[in-house]
Design a protein around this motif. Structure first.
Motif, PDB file in Angstrom:
ATOM      1  N   GLU A 146      -1.012  12.633 -18.121  1.00  0.00           N
ATOM      2  CA  GLU A 146      -2.090  11.717 -17.717  1.00  0.00           C
ATOM      3  C   GLU A 146      -1.485  10.452 -17.119  1.00  0.00           C
ATOM      4  O   GLU A 146      -0.522   9.899 -17.651  1.00  0.00           O
ATOM      5  CB  GLU A 146      -2.949  11.368 -18.932  1.00  0.00           C
ATOM      6  N   TRP A 147      -2.047  10.006 -16.018  1.00  0.00           N
ATOM      7  CA  TRP A 147      -1.606   8.766 -15.367  1.00  0.00           C
ATOM      8  C   TRP A 147      -2.234   7.590 -16.108  1.00  0.00           C
ATOM      9  O   TRP A 147      -3.445   7.486 -16.263  1.00  0.00           O
ATOM     10  CB  TRP A 147      -2.022   8.782 -13.902  1.00  0.00           C
ATOM     11  N   GLU A 191       0.828  -1.203   0.000  1.00  0.00           N
ATOM     12  CA  GLU A 191       0.000   0.000   0.000  1.00  0.00           C
ATOM     13  C   GLU A 191       0.862   1.252   0.000  1.00  0.00           C
ATOM     14  O   GLU A 191       0.387   2.345  -0.343  1.00  0.00           O
ATOM     15  CB  GLU A 191      -0.929   0.005   1.223  1.00  0.00           C
ATOM     16  N   ASN A 233      -0.855   1.174 -13.559  1.00  0.00           N
ATOM     17  CA  ASN A 233      -1.619   0.381 -12.600  1.00  0.00           C
ATOM     18  C   ASN A 233      -0.616  -0.400 -11.751  1.00  0.00           C
ATOM     19  O   ASN A 233      -0.081  -1.410 -12.202  1.00  0.00           O
ATOM     20  CB  ASN A 233      -2.568  -0.569 -13.319  1.00  0.00           C
ATOM     21  N   LYS A 270       0.233   6.397  -1.884  1.00  0.00           N
ATOM     22  CA  LYS A 270      -0.999   6.163  -1.139  1.00  0.00           C
ATOM     23  C   LYS A 270      -2.200   5.943  -2.062  1.00  0.00           C
ATOM     24  O   LYS A 270      -3.332   6.347  -1.766  1.00  0.00           O
ATOM     25  CB  LYS A 270      -1.284   7.335  -0.187  1.00  0.00           C
ATOM     26  N   GLY A 271      -1.936   5.314  -3.220  1.00  0.00           N
ATOM     27  CA  GLY A 271      -3.019   5.002  -4.143  1.00  0.00           C
ATOM     28  C   GLY A 271      -3.518   6.174  -4.963  1.00  0.00           C
ATOM     29  O   GLY A 271      -4.548   6.062  -5.629  1.00  0.00           O
ATOM     30  N   GLN A 272      -2.816   7.329  -4.924  1.00  0.00           N
ATOM     31  CA  GLN A 272      -3.276   8.504  -5.641  1.00  0.00           C
ATOM     32  C   GLN A 272      -2.149   9.071  -6.515  1.00  0.00           C
ATOM     33  O   GLN A 272      -1.006   9.161  -6.080  1.00  0.00           O
ATOM     34  CB  GLN A 272      -3.746   9.592  -4.667  1.00  0.00           C
ATOM     35  N   PRO A 273      -2.478   9.475  -7.771  1.00  0.00           N
ATOM     36  CA  PRO A 273      -1.479  10.133  -8.616  1.00  0.00           C
ATOM     37  C   PRO A 273      -1.452  11.639  -8.338  1.00  0.00           C
ATOM     38  O   PRO A 273      -2.508  12.269  -8.178  1.00  0.00           O
ATOM     39  CB  PRO A 273      -1.968   9.832 -10.034  1.00  0.00           C
ATOM     40  N   TYR A 274      -0.288  12.196  -8.295  1.00  0.00           N
ATOM     41  CA  TYR A 274      -0.113  13.633  -8.094  1.00  0.00           C
ATOM     42  C   TYR A 274       0.665  14.180  -9.296  1.00  0.00           C
ATOM     43  O   TYR A 274       1.866  13.922  -9.451  1.00  0.00           O
ATOM     44  CB  TYR A 274       0.630  13.919  -6.796  1.00  0.00           C
ATOM     45  N   TYR A 291       3.291   9.150  -7.545  1.00  0.00           N
ATOM     46  CA  TYR A 291       2.169   8.294  -7.143  1.00  0.00           C
ATOM     47  C   TYR A 291       2.457   7.754  -5.755  1.00  0.00           C
ATOM     48  O   TYR A 291       3.506   7.141  -5.519  1.00  0.00           O
ATOM     49  CB  TYR A 291       2.002   7.143  -8.134  1.00  0.00           C
ATOM     50  N   SER A 331       5.385   3.616  -4.165  1.00  0.00           N
ATOM     51  CA  SER A 331       5.482   4.970  -4.703  1.00  0.00           C
ATOM     52  C   SER A 331       6.177   4.907  -6.066  1.00  0.00           C
ATOM     53  O   SER A 331       7.103   4.122  -6.282  1.00  0.00           O
ATOM     54  CB  SER A 331       6.268   5.891  -3.769  1.00  0.00           C
TER      55      SER A 331
END
Length: 241
Positions: A100-101, A60, A104, A84-88, A82, A63
């Motif tokens: 664009e991310w 989880e 996966n 904590k499961g979120q793209p920045y 990327y 990164s």
């Protein structure tokens, strides 16, 4: 908690020393893969692929970070992260609203997409992945080459030139075939005429031969008649004397 005995401590230190001497790490390294080069044209989009391999389960806390070093520059900047499961995505830099991310992590994919390519996008992109406890490993780099688009008018002109050349070649080929066809047809007509002429000559020669054969007796008869007439005149003159 029970304290380790001095003997156990020495054994642990000895094992760690042996592992360090052999170059063996207690943590397996993570492997990151990217293509060496990627090409795109101005205004188009390109995918920067990044895959990784880790012996551990996908954590989880995984990164993924992308860095960019522009062509001719020594500075490297972070453009994507990327965690904590979120793209920045960088929303203030040169790739603002153009990134664009597309990855996966569960599929070991950390790819990104860059839209509306610009000449300033030429440079080196670095993908770095950490999958705790796999945090040891080398990042991977891909070089992007952005090529200028051929202007539409030049493309039209080039297409017209190519079309004209192809049309000229087609006309020349057709002309060669037509000329060859006409020549063959003329040769055939001449051959028929020659055959007809030769046939006519043979027929004429045959007719002339038949006429001569018919006229020969008549001529001989006329000659005989002339000779007999001359002989008769000569005899009459002798009698008069």
């Amino acid at each position: 908690a029970t304290a380790m005995s001095p003997r156990a401590t020495r054994r642990l230190l000895l094992a760690a020393g042996l592992l360090a001497a052999l170059g063996v790490s207690p943590v397996s390294p993570i492997h990151v893969y990217t293509p060496r080069e990627v090409y795109g044209t101005v205004g188009s989009r390109v995918t920067l692929s990044c895959s990784f391999w880790s012996r551990e389960w996908i954590s989880e806390d995984i990164s993924i970070t992308w860095h960019f070093q522009a062509e001719g520059s020594r500075d490297s900047i972070s453009i994507f992260h990327y965690a904590k499961g979120q793209p920045y995505i960088d929303d203030v830099g040169t790739f603002k609203e153009r990134m664009e991310w597309a990855g996966n992590p569960r599929r070991r994919d950390g790819s990104i997409v860059i839209h509306s390519l610009e000449p300033s996008d030429n440079g080196t992109f670095t993908c770095d992945v950490k999958n705790p406890p796999d945090i040891v490993g080398k990042s991977s780099q891909v070089t992007l080459y952005v090529l200028e688009k051929v202007p539409t008018r030049y493309g039209v002109v080039l297409g017209s030139v190519i079309g004209g050349v192809l049309l000229l070649v087609a006309v020349l080929v057709a002309l060669v075939y037509v000329t060859r066809y006409c020549w063959r047809r003329r040769q055939a007509v001449l051959q028929r005429r020659l055959s007809a002429m030769e046939k006519g000559k043979l027929q004429r020669s045959a007719k002339d031969g038949s006429k001569r054969s018919r006229q020969a007796p008549v001529l001989y008869a006329m000659l005989d008649h002339g000779r007999s007439a001359k002989k008769a005149k000569g005899d009459s003159r002798k009698d008069r004397k």
